[in-house]
Design a protein around this motif. Structure first.
Motif, short mmCIF file in Angstrom:
data_model
loop_
_atom_site.label_atom_id
_atom_site.label_comp_id
_atom_site.label_asym_id
_atom_site.label_seq_id
_atom_site.Cartn_x
_atom_site.Cartn_y
_atom_site.Cartn_z
N GLU A 112 0.92 -1.37 0.15
CA GLU A 112 0.12 -0.14 -0.03
C GLU A 112 1.03 1.23 -0.14
O GLU A 112 0.62 2.20 -0.82
CB GLU A 112 -0.80 -0.27 1.19
N HIS A 113 2.02 1.39 0.88
CA HIS A 113 2.75 2.39 1.00
C HIS A 113 3.56 2.82 -0.61
O HIS A 113 3.83 3.76 -0.78
CB HIS A 113 3.91 2.21 2.10
N LEU A 114 4.06 1.49 -1.00
CA LEU A 114 4.64 1.60 -2.36
C LEU A 114 3.75 2.21 -3.70
O LEU A 114 4.20 2.85 -4.35
CB LEU A 114 5.35 0.18 -3.01
N ASN A 115 2.63 1.73 -3.28
CA ASN A 115 1.36 2.36 -4.37
C ASN A 115 1.22 3.91 -3.91
O ASN A 115 1.27 4.48 -4.86
CB ASN A 115 -0.03 1.52 -4.09
N ASP A 116 1.41 4.16 -2.77
CA ASP A 116 1.37 5.60 -2.46
C ASP A 116 2.50 6.33 -3.33
O ASP A 116 2.43 7.47 -3.68
CB ASP A 116 1.15 5.94 -1.17
N MET A 117 3.62 5.67 -2.92
CA MET A 117 4.88 6.29 -3.74
C MET A 117 4.70 6.33 -5.13
O MET A 117 5.27 7.64 -5.52
CB MET A 117 5.99 5.36 -3.23
N VAL A 118 4.13 5.60 -5.86
CA VAL A 118 3.85 5.69 -7.20
C VAL A 118 3.07 6.83 -7.60
O VAL A 118 3.26 7.53 -8.42
CB VAL A 118 3.46 4.40 -7.77
N THR A 119 1.95 6.95 -6.80
CA THR A 119 0.89 8.00 -7.24
C THR A 119 1.71 9.52 -6.58
O THR A 119 1.55 10.25 -7.55
CB THR A 119 -0.09 7.99 -6.03
N LYS A 120 2.61 9.53 -5.71
CA LYS A 120 3.51 10.71 -5.62
C LYS A 120 4.35 11.21 -6.56
O LYS A 120 4.41 11.95 -7.18
CB LYS A 120 4.10 10.52 -4.23
N MET A 121 5.03 10.12 -7.26
CA MET A 121 5.88 9.95 -8.52
C MET A 121 5.08 10.49 -9.50
O MET A 121 5.60 11.61 -10.49
CB MET A 121 6.50 8.56 -8.83
N ARG A 122 4.00 10.17 -9.95
CA ARG A 122 3.11 10.58 -10.99
C ARG A 122 2.75 12.16 -10.85
O ARG A 122 2.71 12.90 -11.86
CB ARG A 122 1.93 9.73 -11.20
N LYS A 123 2.58 12.33 -9.71
CA LYS A 123 1.94 13.93 -9.25
C LYS A 123 3.38 14.66 -9.61
O LYS A 123 2.93 15.69 -10.14
CB LYS A 123 1.30 13.99 -8.01
N GLU A 124 4.55 14.44 -9.06
CA GLU A 124 5.63 15.23 -9.24
C GLU A 124 6.13 15.19 -10.70
O GLU A 124 6.99 16.22 -10.87
CB GLU A 124 6.62 14.65 -8.24
N ARG A 125 5.94 14.27 -11.55
CA ARG A 125 6.00 14.25 -12.90
C ARG A 125 7.51 14.38 -13.07
O ARG A 125 7.79 15.37 -14.01
CB ARG A 125 5.33 15.48 -13.54
N HIS A 126 8.29 13.88 -12.37
CA HIS A 126 10.03 13.93 -12.86
C HIS A 126 10.56 12.59 -12.93
O HIS A 126 11.53 12.54 -12.98
CB HIS A 126 10.39 14.61 -11.57
N VAL A 127 9.66 11.32 -12.72
CA VAL A 127 10.31 10.20 -12.83
C VAL A 127 10.02 9.68 -14.14
O VAL A 127 8.86 9.98 -14.70
CB VAL A 127 9.72 9.27 -11.54
N ARG A 128 10.85 8.88 -14.84
CA ARG A 128 10.90 8.44 -16.16
C ARG A 128 9.57 7.02 -16.00
O ARG A 128 9.52 6.59 -15.10
CB ARG A 128 12.10 7.63 -16.59
#
Length: 661
Positions: free
Chosen positions: A221-237
């Motif tokens: 669950e926490h790792l899924n939240d991390m992915v959501t955060k990555m998508r919002k920040e729009r800086h991860v490939r």
């Protein structure tokens, strides 16, 4: 005046760059250099120019441990009879690696080693500290898991001494080992299909052994939240996010349709939460709520003799093993004499190297957290895409546990400053994945320097666009099928410097020498040339911020050719009218452009850029982005008496390799 269409990108106040860790039983091959190190070094040098050299640390080092290195060492002793210790064997390759990095102008703040020197002492301490922290957070379990044992040789087999077929559905890896395949898929050892011992060539048996495991599967669950955060920040490939998400899927088992029908006829319930069957696929999918439920189903299937495939999902992450050559695991709960599995300890080795470097500056070890965790810092980890699971899933899970975030406490991860993964796609060789067993051997990194300059290779590898897709490296001298009259594609981007930019620089120097006594004309640079340069600077900066290095090279190509056309157009007019006034204007414009381009090239071709700077007779403020838009005089120590250095006819700033003449 050029008006940018978007604001300039923001950069952290401090940055740590890491570049994977090459194994300690091999010299560097072209993939190490072209797939990771040149990219990491270029970004490091850019950030040093952009935010200040004292605010950037670049660390990497030799990965000294692991079963492949141990097996390689034993094979070397058997075949050569050389009397050499394991430490000296690895140190030999460490030296080879450091020398090759220097020859490519790759310059880490520290290139350490996990098994010797000061970095090894720090690494052992860091490993102990992190293990104890995870233990105290109750995120470690002792698990009795099967390990392969060769009854013929009477030995337990390490990870690379067993080969078989990957059990993950759809995997096309050509090599699967005890608990991971060559594409990075993770599974338990008893899932490997058709295992064979490389020692005896026979099928090994499984014996239960106790090891430490991190409860990675509990962090879904926490790792899924991390992915959501990555998508919002729009800086991860995208390839990083997509690969991480593949491992966050719920546990599944794929059973062939005829076997599914057999289970129904026998009224065997596998305990799945859902059964997916569209009637078209050759297999039926059983979906489970938890990993332990899936594993209970596997036992039932094994009992019935039914073959199956599993899907990618999170499994407990093994921390320890029983090979002697490794970092000691603290003794806990009666488990003694264990060593860390190489993958987890290599994930925190960059922290060890950061501490070692800070200690060399007489800074306290505790300062590592300021560089790695503070909000005004950022860690950029340059890796190959095969390793996204380890860095993007396992490392991130352990980081959250270290920070005290437990899987069941409901804490938000919004404030966690996760490292940013810069994962490059595969660098192929002659359109195939490089292999030492292939008919045409892929070149080692030092071999390439017999045919190309380091500048040519740095330009080429950066231009390939590995952020988007796998690309073939096809150097003509190593391609037996390349026609003799065909161009060498590796030289394309290097020719931009050895031909076009070289010609522009020479023209500036020769014209200044002939007409102005090597003095840069003191006239206001035209807005036309400033617009060309300012647009390039903005584009370059944005592309660097996103680590899109192929677009960086494209931007440099475009601006060099634009300025060259500008020179040709207006110098022809000056010559046609024999106008010293127009010549002075064009020389001033072109030298302003040449110095600006040189600042953009500095992270890419550092040594030659320094060489050109010395001939321009400008000081090192040229590299600072605080002065990126300044006039040339801002970089002169004494503008009143400044002159360009004299150059002889046919002088080259960017040189070709002798083999190219």
């Amino acid at each position: 005046m050029y008006t940018p269409k978007r604001p300039r990108p923001e950069f952290p106040k401090r940055a740590v760059i890491t570049a994977g860790m090459p194994y300690g039983n091999k010299p560097l091959h072209f993939g190490h250099i072209g797939g990771v190190f040149i990219h990491a070094d270029t970004f490091t040098r850019f950030l040093k120019d952009r935010i200040g050299a004292d605010n950037v640390i670049f660390v990497s080092g030799t990965d000294c441990y692991g079963s492949p290195i141990l097996a390689s060492y034993k094979k070397h002793i058997e075949e050569s009879g050389e009397d050499i210790s394991m430490e000296d064997y690895v140190y030999r390759f460490y030296n080879l690696q450091t020398n090759v990095l220097k020859s490519y102008d790759v310059q880490p703040s520290l290139y350490g080693a996990s098994a010797f020197g000061e970095s090894a002492k720090v690494h052992n301490k860091v490993s102990e500290t992190l293990f104890n922290a995870l233990y105290e957070q109750e995120t470690l379990n002792v698990m009795s898991s099967p390990q392969f044992f060769d009854p013929i040789e009477n030995v337990y087999l390490n990870g690379r001494q067993v080969v078989g077929k990957c059990p993950v559905d759809g995997c096309k890896s050509d090599k699967a080992y005890a608990d991971e395949c060559a594409l990075g898929h993770q599974y338990m050892q008893d899932e490997l299909i058709d295992p064979v011992s490389i020692l005896s060539g026979e099928k090994p048996v499984l014996k239960d052994v106790n090891n430490w495991y991190f409860i990675l599967d509990a962090y879904r669950e926490h790792l899924n939240d991390m992915v959501t955060k990555m998508r919002k920040e729009r800086h991860v490939r995208p390839n990083v996010i997509n690969t991480i998400e593949e491992f966050l899927k719920t546990p599944v088992i794929y059973v062939k349709r005829k076997d599914h029908e057999e289970l129904i006829s026998k009224e065997i319930d596998l305990g799945a939460n859902e059964i997916q069957d569209d009637g078209k696929k050759p297999s039926v999918t059983y979906v489970f709520e938890a990993l332990e439920n899936r594993d209970l189903a596997r036992v039932k299937l094994d009992t019935e003799g039914i073959r199956y495939r599993t899907g990618k999902t999170l499994v407990p992450f093994r921390l320890s093993g029983n090979i002697d050559w490794g970092v000691p695991v603290p003794s806990r709960e009666g488990l003694d004499d264990l060593t860390f599995w190489v993958w987890p300890e290599s994930l925190w080795a960059p922290i060890s190297f950061t501490i070692t470097y800070l200690n060399s500056l007489n800074q306290p070890s505790s300062d590592w957290s300021k560089w790695w965790l503070d909000k005004d810092s950022k860690v950029y980890q340059f890796i190959g895409e095969d390793n996204i699971y380890f860095y993007g899933v396992a490392e991130m899970g352990m980081l959250m546990a270290y920070l005290g975030i437990r899987p069941d406490d409901g804490r938000s991860i919004e404030d966690v400053n996760f490292p940013q993964l810069v994962a490059n796609c595969h660098l192929l060789f002659l359109d195939s994945k490089a292999s030492s067993s292939s008919e045409v051997k892929p070149p080692m990194a030092d071999e390439l320097l017999n045919h190309y300059t380091k500048d040519q290779l740095r330009m080429h590898f950066l231009s390939l666009g590995l952020s988007k897709k796998s690309v073939s490296f096809s150097p003509k001298p190593f391609d037996p099928n390349c026609p003799e009259d065909a161009p060498d594609v590796v030289l394309k981007d290097g020719n931009l410097l050895t031909n076009v930019y070289n010609r522009l620089l020479r023209s500036c120097f020769y014209t200044a020498q002939k007409y102005f006594d090597s003095v840069v004309p003191k006239v206001e640079v035209r807005e036309e040339i400033k617009d060309i340069l300012h647009k390039a600077i903005y584009d370059y900066e944005h592309n660097m911020a996103r680590q899109e290095f192929h677009l960086v090279i494209y931007t440099i190509d475009d601006v060099i050719r634009s300025v060259s056309k500008y020179w040709s157009k207006y110098m022809k007019q000056a010559d046609d009218h024999d106008s010293d006034e127009l010549r002075a204007q064009v020389v001033a414009d072109a030298i302003y452009a040449a110095k600006s381009i040189l600042t953009l090239l500095h992270p890419i071709t550092p040594s030659t850029s320094e060489f050109v700077r010395e001939y321009l007779n400008l000081n090192e403020t040229l590299w600072s982005w605080e002065h990126i838009f300044d006039d040339v005089t801002a970089h002169m120590d004494t503008p009143e008496t400044h002159k360009l250095k004299f150059i002889e006819p046919k002088f080259d700033f960017y040189k070709k390799d002798e083999s190219q003449f």
